[in-house]
Design a protein around this motif. Structure first.
Motif, PDB file in Angstrom:
ATOM      1  N   GLN A  39      -7.573 -20.519 -51.826  1.00  0.00           N
ATOM      2  CA  GLN A  39      -8.623 -20.697 -50.828  1.00  0.00           C
ATOM      3  C   GLN A  39      -8.233 -19.927 -49.567  1.00  0.00           C
ATOM      4  O   GLN A  39      -7.059 -19.709 -49.290  1.00  0.00           O
ATOM      5  CB  GLN A  39      -8.782 -22.183 -50.498  1.00  0.00           C
ATOM      6  N   SER A  76      -8.634 -21.067 -46.693  1.00  0.00           N
ATOM      7  CA  SER A  76      -8.257 -22.029 -45.652  1.00  0.00           C
ATOM      8  C   SER A  76      -6.828 -21.787 -45.159  1.00  0.00           C
ATOM      9  O   SER A  76      -6.464 -22.193 -44.045  1.00  0.00           O
ATOM     10  CB  SER A  76      -8.393 -23.465 -46.177  1.00  0.00           C
ATOM     11  N   GLN A 123      -6.653 -20.467 -41.722  1.00  0.00           N
ATOM     12  CA  GLN A 123      -6.750 -21.413 -40.586  1.00  0.00           C
ATOM     13  C   GLN A 123      -5.350 -21.696 -40.048  1.00  0.00           C
ATOM     14  O   GLN A 123      -5.103 -21.650 -38.835  1.00  0.00           O
ATOM     15  CB  GLN A 123      -7.337 -22.753 -41.040  1.00  0.00           C
ATOM     16  N   ARG A 126      -8.390 -18.533 -58.913  1.00  0.00           N
ATOM     17  CA  ARG A 126      -8.274 -19.807 -59.633  1.00  0.00           C
ATOM     18  C   ARG A 126      -8.457 -19.537 -61.114  1.00  0.00           C
ATOM     19  O   ARG A 126      -9.341 -18.754 -61.486  1.00  0.00           O
ATOM     20  CB  ARG A 126      -9.373 -20.777 -59.198  1.00  0.00           C
ATOM     21  N   GLN A 142     -14.191 -15.580 -50.394  1.00  0.00           N
ATOM     22  CA  GLN A 142     -14.654 -16.641 -49.502  1.00  0.00           C
ATOM     23  C   GLN A 142     -14.706 -16.129 -48.068  1.00  0.00           C
ATOM     24  O   GLN A 142     -13.974 -15.201 -47.698  1.00  0.00           O
ATOM     25  CB  GLN A 142     -13.686 -17.837 -49.526  1.00  0.00           C
ATOM     26  N   GLU A 181     -14.059 -17.869 -44.508  1.00  0.00           N
ATOM     27  CA  GLU A 181     -13.545 -19.080 -43.881  1.00  0.00           C
ATOM     28  C   GLU A 181     -13.907 -19.030 -42.410  1.00  0.00           C
ATOM     29  O   GLU A 181     -13.900 -17.947 -41.808  1.00  0.00           O
ATOM     30  CB  GLU A 181     -12.007 -19.087 -44.024  1.00  0.00           C
ATOM     31  N   THR A 200     -10.214 -31.851 -43.816  1.00  0.00           N
ATOM     32  CA  THR A 200     -11.292 -32.161 -42.866  1.00  0.00           C
ATOM     33  C   THR A 200     -11.637 -33.648 -42.961  1.00  0.00           C
ATOM     34  O   THR A 200     -11.535 -34.267 -44.008  1.00  0.00           O
ATOM     35  CB  THR A 200     -12.566 -31.336 -43.166  1.00  0.00           C
ATOM     36  N   ALA A 252     -17.181 -27.854 -45.758  1.00  0.00           N
ATOM     37  CA  ALA A 252     -16.976 -27.781 -44.309  1.00  0.00           C
ATOM     38  C   ALA A 252     -16.578 -29.156 -43.796  1.00  0.00           C
ATOM     39  O   ALA A 252     -16.532 -30.132 -44.553  1.00  0.00           O
ATOM     40  CB  ALA A 252     -18.251 -27.299 -43.619  1.00  0.00           C
ATOM     41  N   ALA A 289     -14.383 -26.565 -39.430  1.00  0.00           N
ATOM     42  CA  ALA A 289     -13.980 -25.482 -40.320  1.00  0.00           C
ATOM     43  C   ALA A 289     -14.968 -25.434 -41.467  1.00  0.00           C
ATOM     44  O   ALA A 289     -15.628 -26.432 -41.783  1.00  0.00           O
ATOM     45  CB  ALA A 289     -12.573 -25.717 -40.859  1.00  0.00           C
ATOM     46  N   PHE A 290     -15.091 -24.270 -42.052  1.00  0.00           N
ATOM     47  CA  PHE A 290     -15.935 -24.158 -43.251  1.00  0.00           C
ATOM     48  C   PHE A 290     -15.398 -23.049 -44.145  1.00  0.00           C
ATOM     49  O   PHE A 290     -14.662 -22.160 -43.685  1.00  0.00           O
ATOM     50  CB  PHE A 290     -17.398 -23.877 -42.899  1.00  0.00           C
ATOM     51  N   GLY A 291     -15.722 -23.144 -45.428  1.00  0.00           N
ATOM     52  CA  GLY A 291     -15.348 -22.100 -46.383  1.00  0.00           C
ATOM     53  C   GLY A 291     -16.509 -21.900 -47.336  1.00  0.00           C
ATOM     54  O   GLY A 291     -16.925 -22.832 -48.023  1.00  0.00           O
TER      55      GLY A 291
HETATM   56  N1  DAH Z   1     -11.239 -24.407 -49.116  1.00  0.00           N
HETATM   57  C1  DAH Z   1     -12.342 -25.123 -49.725  1.00  0.00           C
HETATM   58  C2  DAH Z   1     -12.533 -24.651 -51.154  1.00  0.00           C
HETATM   59  O1  DAH Z   1     -12.087 -23.584 -51.457  1.00  0.00           O
HETATM   60  C3  DAH Z   1     -13.624 -24.915 -48.963  1.00  0.00           C
HETATM   61  C4  DAH Z   1     -13.556 -25.556 -47.604  1.00  0.00           C
HETATM   62  C5  DAH Z   1     -13.940 -26.852 -47.417  1.00  0.00           C
HETATM   63  C6  DAH Z   1     -13.111 -24.824 -46.531  1.00  0.00           C
HETATM   64  C7  DAH Z   1     -13.902 -27.448 -46.167  1.00  0.00           C
HETATM   65  C8  DAH Z   1     -13.071 -25.405 -45.271  1.00  0.00           C
HETATM   66  C9  DAH Z   1     -13.493 -26.729 -45.111  1.00  0.00           C
HETATM   67  O2  DAH Z   1     -12.667 -24.746 -44.195  1.00  0.00           O
HETATM   68  O3  DAH Z   1     -13.450 -27.274 -43.857  1.00  0.00           O
HETATM   69  O4  DAH Z   1     -13.123 -25.334 -51.929  1.00  0.00           O
END
Ligand code: DAH
Length: 335
Positions: free
Chosen positions: A176, A178, A181, A202, A216, A218, A259, A281, A303-305
């Motif tokens: 990921q 993330s 971050q 993966r 992704q 992020e 999160t 997120a 945060a989000f991905g």
């Molecule tokens: N890293 C997660 C995934 O690959 C996606 C994700 C979820 C990223 C929540 C984030 C977050 O930054 O806050 O499934």
């Protein structure tokens, strides 16, 4: 057979032969014309010069010398005329092949960016307008950045060797983005407002919506007083900018270790009958802030991905993720 012919008419005929032949070579306009004249006058079997040579035998002995001399002169003249005609039509052929600079040129076939790269560029552009800078991180990661610092403990099922590409000595292909971050927060104090785009890996079975490698985007925003309202606003504005004013997205409660609270973000797929997950997120978990030395009493963040392939597919109406990796020009040409 006794030679009976007389010299004078024979010489006249030689002159006439030369005249005609020289004119024929001079008026030949193409290699084919030259060859036809060559066969007619200088041909070994039935050429006119050959017949003139045969004529020598019919002349009385005392005429032979004079005839022979004139014959040789005619022969040389014809050969010279043939050479001249040949080089003339060859020069013309070369001139015909030469580049005509007045013709319109052949346009070179230009390539263009891959649709995924175009999507990435556009994401950088849109989030740039929201004030997000671009950060980067390595694809070969250590488990601290991929898991530990993201509050994913050693016993967590997401760390299962069957769900990850582990390499040697605590490293892996990141699963990921993330991870970035953590890298960003480790390297600077708050406030933070960045996105990061990259490949993740993966061991998923490949089908129309899954691949063992995908991309992704992020996002991370940390400051005093950042709320879930900010997260929803940014994602809605982003979805509208990238997918169009009429796009619908929804937030569903979910769980991610890094999160709290967490949501999953869906977009309404083409035709409006199906919701498709865009990504996850949430509000950054205090444990993540602690892992990077931020004070969770002072700052908050979201945060989000999001999956880039899915965004690209929704935008362009692509129904099979594999098309994006096959590099078939017939497919790529359309973007
Ligand atoms: N890293 C997660 C995934 O690959 C996606 C994700 C979820 C990223 C929540 C984030 C977050 O930054 O806050 O499934």
């Amino acid at each position: 057979m006794t030679p009976t012919g007389s010299l004078e008419p024979a010489l006249l005929e030689l002159d006439e032969l030369q005249d005609r032949a020289v004119r024929a070579f001079a008026s030949a306009g193409s290699p084919d014309d030259v060859e036809a004249a060559r066969v007619e006058y200088l041909g070994q079997k039935q050429g006119r010069l050959k017949s003139a040579q045969e004529r020598l035998k019919t002349l009385p002995n005392e005429a032979k010398k004079a005839y022979g001399q004139r014959f040789n002169g005619v022969k040389q003249a014809l050969e010279a005329a043939l050479d001249a005609a040949r080089s003339r039509v060859e020069r013309r052929a070369v001139a015909d092949d030469a580049i005509d600079v007045t013709l319109p040129g052949t346009a070179p076939r230009l390539g263009h960016r891959h649709p995924l790269a175009q999507t990435a560029d556009e994401l950088i552009d849109i989030f740039g307008r929201f004030g997000f800078a671009v950060a980067r991180g390595p694809e070969v990661e250590d488990v601290r950045h991929n898991f530990d610092a993201l509050n994913i403990p050693p016993v967590h099922p997401a760390r299962d060797p069957l769900d990850n590409f582990y390499l040697s000595e605590g490293t892996m292909l990141r699963s990921q983005t993330s991870t970035i971050q953590i890298r960003v927060m480790e390297s600077q104090p708050p406030p933070v407002r960045v996105i990061a785009i990259g490949r993740v890996y993966r061991p998923d079975t490949v089908d129309a919506t899954h691949s063992f490698m995908f991309h992704q985007v992020e996002g991370l925003m940390v400051d005093e007083g950042v709320t879930m309202g900010d997260l929803k606003t940014v994602l809605r504005l982003f979805a509208r900018s990238y997918l169009g004013e009429d796009v619908q997205i929804r937030f569903r409660p979910s769980f991610f270790p890094f999160t709290e609270p967490s949501v999953e973000v869906d977009m309404l797929w083409h035709g409006g009958r199906r919701w498709v997950e865009m990504g996850g997120a949430g509000m950054v978990d205090p444990n993540v802030f602690k892992a990077v030395g931020y004070d969770p009493e002072r700052v908050t963040g979201f945060a989000f991905g999001l999956g880039i392939e899915r965004l690209c597919m929704r935008r362009h109406g692509i129904d099979d993720i594999r098309l994006l990796y096959q590099n078939d020009v017939r497919f790529l040409d359309q973007f």
